[in-house]
Write a protein that holds these residues in place. Structure first.
Motif, short mmCIF file in Angstrom:
data_model
loop_
_atom_site.label_atom_id
_atom_site.label_comp_id
_atom_site.label_asym_id
_atom_site.label_seq_id
_atom_site.Cartn_x
_atom_site.Cartn_y
_atom_site.Cartn_z
N TYR A 85 0.84 -1.19 0.00
CA TYR A 85 0.00 0.00 0.00
C TYR A 85 0.88 1.25 0.00
N LEU A 104 -8.53 3.22 -1.22
CA LEU A 104 -8.73 3.30 -2.67
C LEU A 104 -8.10 2.11 -3.37
N PHE A 105 -8.73 1.68 -4.46
CA PHE A 105 -8.20 0.56 -5.23
C PHE A 105 -8.80 0.57 -6.63
N ASN A 106 -7.98 0.17 -7.58
CA ASN A 106 -8.44 -0.05 -8.96
C ASN A 106 -9.02 -1.45 -9.06
N SER A 113 -3.09 -0.45 -8.06
CA SER A 113 -3.86 0.77 -7.80
C SER A 113 -3.05 2.04 -8.01
N HIS A 114 -1.97 1.94 -8.81
CA HIS A 114 -1.20 3.15 -9.10
C HIS A 114 -1.93 4.07 -10.07
N ASN A 117 -3.73 6.35 -7.90
CA ASN A 117 -2.75 7.03 -7.06
C ASN A 117 -2.11 8.21 -7.77
N GLY A 122 -4.40 11.02 -5.95
CA GLY A 122 -3.36 11.19 -4.95
C GLY A 122 -2.71 12.56 -5.09
N PHE A 156 -3.87 3.76 -0.75
CA PHE A 156 -4.02 3.03 -2.01
C PHE A 156 -3.52 1.60 -1.81
N ASP A 158 -2.96 -2.45 -3.20
CA ASP A 158 -2.81 -3.37 -4.33
C ASP A 158 -3.32 -4.75 -3.95
#
Length: 517
Positions: A85, A104-106, A113-114, A117, A122, A156, A158
């Protein structure tokens, strides 16, 4: 593609000086080296903390960035996974109420999740040229004017199998790869983060994108049943109802097809207003078009002809073609047909993007997450910038390969079975029912849904359909709001849209936090 040494720092210095909010320069501490030899995940939890500053809404914000891992334990206490994270936190003055925290997450399943971010949510942003392809390095990174760090701390996360998140030891990836399994691992991560960082008293939010909206909708119900209530849920490019039915799958695409034809000027009488046009098309899609599909082979030829003619006017394909397809146009077919005269194919995640007709989508190894002009147009900018940012600015180094998109491996092994509250187990999850149950148990819970008109991957009308079929009580319906933007799947790619999203997100946080006792 890799950034040249010094490129990112030079870009940061230049752009942030122009913005008047320079990023604080410091040499970050070295990351712990638990994986230094094997490059495999271990049960050791580690974190690297650095200090930075930015400016949002005219205010300077000093914040800490923490890049690290937390360990996921089984019910028996055995370490099963290590989840990576990046958290951004702002210290509160003594005696001030606790700051909100947003997780947060994709999506994917199989995406790190970049994207959220450094896409602008972010505090820093990789600059792209959307809706045009960004191209190769050097790239520019700057403080993001669309960040919500002034409203909430941000974490964020992952999913296991993406980013630097991995199973531990001989735990198979499939231990985490499924609708229920994924929700369970994220619930354990969030509970662990809240406990380690003493955030039980903070207002809490979930922010999911794409499949991350499916995760968030089920996750909030799971966590609230475990005693952790939330103030708000943010759903970007949402997928919450997989039970629409085959004909409905075609109907929800029609407005997105029409928006795409409008953008590429493929309509004979192009309306001036996209918003008004979309309202008209939605009425057609949920009315005459859906009724025509429901008649199947029993449809009257005159009705079929009339619907085909109207559909042609809306989506820009010939009447004869639509009749030959029984009024049903597959997504990949539409992408190829609309701009066939120009030998081009539209993007899937953002249909404003185009590529030559012989693009990767025509190959036998088609992966919709990567073989797409919209994804290809920004992926190098995001991945290259993020890898350099993690190492150079956040001081986090790992011998592991950073998995930006691991869709082929994870999606192929994904277990989609899910039991919604009061429902049977389904292989196509309807988490709108989970979300509705969470709202009933917590009537103050608010939902903000956001979508792009040009998103063919998760069509905005499909999201509307899912939320409209939550079967909420009348007093809960106003708790759900939906915002639409002239953008694609990752709506934040477009700078103008990012700023509109920022305004809507600010208002959402202000509204939900005003209800605090």
């Amino acid at each position: 593609m890799r950034l040249k040494a010094g490129t990112l720092c030079a870009a940061l210095t230049l752009t942030t000086m122009l913005a008047g909010t320079p990023v604080q320069a410091q040499k970050p501490a070295e990351a712990p080296a638990a994986e230094a030899v094997t490059g495999r995940a271990t049960a050791e939890e580690k974190a690297v903390v650095t200090s930075h500053r930015t400016e949002l809404n005219g205010k300077t914000i000093n914040y800490k960035a923490t890049a690290g891992t937390l360990t996921i334990l089984s019910h028996e206490g055995d370490p099963k996974g290590s989840m990576f994270y990046v958290a951004y936190t702002v210290d509160q003055p003594k005696g001030a109420p606790p700051r909100p925290v947003t997780f947060l997450f994709n999506g994917g399943p199989g995406s790190a999740s970049h994207w959220l971010n450094i896409g602008g949510v972010g505090p820093v942003q990789a600059v792209t040229r959307a809706p045009e392809a960004t191209g190769p390095a050097p790239y520019v990174m700057r403080n993001s004017p669309g960040s919500i760090l002034d409203k909430s701390d941000l974490v964020f996360i992952d999913a296991v199998g993406t980013g630097y998140s991995r199973p531990i030891g001989d735990t198979p990836g499939t231990y985490f790869w499924g609708t229920e399994q994924d929700m369970d691992s994220f619930a354990r991560f969030i509970t662990r983060y809240v406990t380690v960082n003493e955030r039980w008293g903070s207002p809490k939010y979930l922010f999911g994108e794409s499949y991350g909206t499916t995760r968030a909708a089920g996750l909030v119900y799971r966590l609230q049943n475990q005693g952790m209530q939330f103030n708000g849920i943010i759903l970007l490019s949402l997928v919450v109802n997989g039970d629409g039915g085959e004909d409905n799958d075609f109907a929800v695409l029609v407005p997105t097809y029409a928006a795409t034809a409008w953008y590429h000027n493929r309509l004979q009488n192009r309306p001036a207003s996209l918003e008004a046009f979309m309202k008209e098309v939605r009425e057609f899609a949920r009315g005459p078009y859906t009724m025509a599909l429901g008649r199947g082979h029993g449809i009257d030829p005159a009705e079929k002809q009339a619907v085909a003619e109207q559909l042609s006017k809306y989506i820009g394909l010939p009447v004869d073609y639509l009749l030959s397809r029984n009024l049903r146009v597959e997504l990949e077919s539409y992408r190829r047909e609309l701009l066939r005269d120009d030998a081009k194919i539209t993007g899937r995640f953002d249909s404003r993007f185009t590529a030559p007709h012989a693009y990767g989508a025509m190959s036998g190894t088609f992966d919709p997450a990567t073989d797409d002009p919209a994804t290809a147009g920004v992926s190098s900018a995001y991945l290259s910038t993020y890898r350099d940012y993690l190492s150079r600015d956040l001081g986090y180094k790992s011998p592991m390969h950073f998995r930006s998109l691991n869709n082929m491996e994870i999606s192929g092994a994904w277990d989609y079975k899910h039991r919604a509250p009061g429902n049977r187990v389904r292989t196509s999850p309807n988490v709108a029912l989970d979300l509705a149950a969470a709202m009933r148990s917590n009537p103050q819970l608010k939902i903000l849904a956001m979508s792009g008109y040009y998103d063919m991957s998760t069509p905005f009308f499909s999201g509307e359909y899912g939320l409209d079929h939550m079967l909420l009580e009348p007093q809960l319906i106003p708790n759900v709001s939906y915002k639409l933007y002239e953008s694609g799947h990752m709506a934040f790619n477009d700078q103008r849209v990012l700023l509109k999203m920022k305004g809507d997100l600010d208002a959402f946080y202000d509204h939900t936090l005003s209800q605090r006792p």
